[in-house]
Write an enzyme that holds these catalytic residues in place. Structure first.
Site, PDB file in Angstrom:
ATOM      1  N   GLY A   1       0.807  -1.215   0.000  1.00 35.61           N
ATOM      2  CA  GLY A   1       0.000   0.000   0.000  1.00 35.61           C
ATOM      3  C   GLY A   1       0.837   1.261   0.000  1.00 35.61           C
ATOM      4  CB  SER A   2       0.143   4.558   1.522  1.00 38.55           C
ATOM      5  OG  SER A   2      -1.107   4.720   0.895  1.00 38.55           O
ATOM      6  CB  THR A   3       4.655   1.301   3.151  1.00 42.80           C
ATOM      7  OG1 THR A   3       4.322   0.110   2.430  1.00 42.80           O
ATOM      8  CG2 THR A   3       3.870   1.333   4.457  1.00 42.80           C
ATOM      9  CB  ILE A   4       4.888   1.521  -2.434  1.00 40.94           C
ATOM     10  CG1 ILE A   4       5.025   0.057  -2.035  1.00 40.94           C
ATOM     11  CG2 ILE A   4       5.497   1.743  -3.805  1.00 40.94           C
ATOM     12  CD1 ILE A   4       6.448  -0.423  -1.870  1.00 40.94           C
TER      13      ILE A   4
END
EC number: 3.4.16.4
Length: 555
Positions: free
Chosen positions: A277-280
């Site tokens: 998810g948004s950790t990328i």
């Protein structure tokens, strides 16, 4: 005639005696030795497993096991019943087990008994019953290191975890001795040593037992508080890539495995895959900075809070309007990340993710490590490029994500991760410039500020950088509406990163399920303990510390 017979008898006896002593002595000696001389194995001590400071995590202690020669024991009236009573076993079951193996000379009755019980058994003086010295594995830290270390079987051979991966290293070589036994099968004399047992070698890990316990405590508390299905936490040394802590929930105690199922033994931090998810998004932004077309202040239009990509729609939780690149991270804008990715050359984001090691094993040599998934070629379809920019369409483990974040912490150098202290490892590999890594760290600081998505991850006195990721879980036909994976990945201190930590909670079941609410507090607590234990100097200004305190208090 009678007198002659009596005169001949002594002559016959003397002749038979001479025959036995001279002509048949070798044969008879061999028969005696075959009945009373035996070769016994001498068990070898399995090597201990220690943490980075030499604290014992696994050790083998000598124990006695009760064995029997079924023939003499079954022939002794009441012998089986007395032995069963002493060992608190079912006499009928023991009788049957011995009868089925009556042709054997060695049968284990009970393995690894307490010294007091061993003494009581030998005090019975039963024919054919004796003790054999063995080793039993003990784990002083119990379930705190259960998934990491694994365990051995009753023969002291590795079955799971590092015990299995390094079984040949830890296992010793048994010795042998020739012993003399009496008619009851008891050893009455050691005749000679045929070979000496060679103990196994010690295995020193990079793990810090103190941090392992603190991480275990915080993760267990969070999984219980949020009724999560499971959880994982990985803490790395940002400079070397050493694994300082690796814990999972639910846990198991390798000292007591009765009733456990095989699925409870797996080390989720290296086996379980999830979409990040948004950790990328920090890597998407890093790719944009590396292209030279973007700076942290470059404006990105995210209005009206959604965008259409082909037949699909990308949405934010609300309309953020025009954001700069730094705010795309701090606000966690899917639309902003997608617009940036679509504006870059095809493959820019994919290339950086591949260089960061996502989609392939870390090489940490833990059994069952998953590879993850990242397309073998850069995606060309716009929707795939857009979703990859905010962490969908790929999968990784907690350890893989932590290694990728270590590159941001390590000024663009991706360090090889390791669980073994002093092990040879390759050189760190550059995947982005130091300038880009430092800029991304600075932008990630906004995530833990009061206006960011995870103020609960802040640590008073320190500059902390991180990123949340709350992902809907993939199900048949699409994505679930009510099942999430919550992840927080971050590092500290920003000025000179020392630690990288990734916290993942699978399917938090309470009202709170966003990563900033369920995973970020675990990160903050563990990071604060790590910085304190390693005496890392604070790097936040007084004003920054006040802002952090206000954010954690909800101000």
């Amino acid at each position: 005639m009678v007198a002659a017979v009596f005169l001949l008898l002594p002559v016959a006896l003397v002749g038979r005696g001479v025959e036995l002593q001279l002509t048949e002595s070798d044969f008879l000696q061999g028969q005696a030795e075959a009945r009373h001389l035996r070769v016994e194995a001498l068990p070898a001590h399995r090597g201990a497993i220690t943490d980075r400071h030499g604290e014992v995590l696994a050790m083998s202690a000598p124990m006695d096991s009760v064995w029997a020669d079924p023939g003499p024991l079954l022939a002794a009236e009441g012998g089986v019943q007395r032995l069963a009573a002493a060992l608190e076993m079912d006499a009928g079951a023991l009788q049957q087990a011995l009868s089925e193996r009556a042709e054997r000379e060695f049968v284990y009755v009970r393995r690894h008994v307490d010294p007091e019980l061993a003494e009581r058994v030998m005090a019975l003086d039963l024919p054919g019953v004796a003790l054999r010295r063995e080793y039993r594995r003990f784990y002083p830290t119990g379930e705190v290191t259960g998934h990491l270390l694994g365990f051995t079987n009753i023969d002291d051979r590795g079955q799971e975890g590092l015990e299995l991966a390094y079984d040949d290293w830890l296992s010793g070589t048994p010795g042998a001795k020739r012993v003399l036994r009496d008619r009851l099968g008891r050893t009455i004399e050691d005749v000679e040593r045929l070979s000496e047992p060679q103990p196994g070698r010690e295995l020193a890990l990079t793990v810090d037992r103190r941090l392992q316990y603190l991480a275990y405590r915080e993760l267990k508390s969070a999984v219980r508080a949020h009724d999560a299905r499971s959880g994982s936490l990985v803490l790395l040394d940002a400079r070397s890539g050493d694994v300082l802590a690796m814990v999972n929930q639910p846990a198991f105690n390798p000292n007591r495995r009765g009733g456990m199922r095989a699925e409870q033994y797996r080390n989720r931090a290296v086996t379980d895959l999830f979409e990040p998810g948004s950790t990328i998004k920090p890597f998407t932004v890093a790719a944009a900075l590396e292209s030279g077309r973007y700076t942290p202040s470059t404006p990105v239009d995210t209005a009206p809070g959604w965008m259409r990509v082909g037949r699909h729609q990308v949405r934010d939780v609300r309309d953020y309007g025009t954001l700069d690149v730094a705010s795309v991270i701090s606000k966690s804008s899917n639309v902003g990340a997608a617009r940036i990715a679509l504006d870059l050359e095809v493959g820019r984001v994919w290339e950086l993710l591949a260089a960061a090691g996502l989609g392939r094993p870390t090489g940490v040599a833990h059994p069952g490590e998953a590879s993850g998934y990242l397309a073998i070629m850069p995606p060309e379809r716009p929707i795939e490029r857009a979703t990859l920019a905010f962490g969908y369409g790929l999968s990784n483990t907690s350890l893989q994500l932590a290694r990728a974040y270590a590159a941001i912490a390590n000024d663009g150098l991706l360090p090889p991760v390791s669980l073994l202290a002093g092990a040879e490892r390759g050189d760190a590999r550059r995947i982005m410039s130091a300038r880009t890594a430092q800029a991304v760290r600075g932008m990630m600081e906004g995530v833990v500020q009061p206006a960011g998505t995870a103020p609960a991850a802040a640590v008073p006195g320190y500059r902390v950088a991180g990123k949340t990721g709350t992902v809907r879980k993939a199900v048949a036909g699409g994505y679930a509406e009510d099942r999430y994976t919550a992840t927080f990945a971050g590092l500290a201190p920003v000025s000179d990163p020392r630690f990288v930590c990734v916290v993942t909670l699978d399917e938090p079941g309470g009202e709170a399920y966003y990563a900033g609410e369920v995973a970020a507090p675990v990160f903050g607590a563990v990071m604060a303990d790590a910085l304190r234990l390693y005496n890392v100097a604070p790097d936040a200004t007084p004003r920054e510390s006040r802002l952090v305190a206000a954010g954690r208090d909800g101000g």
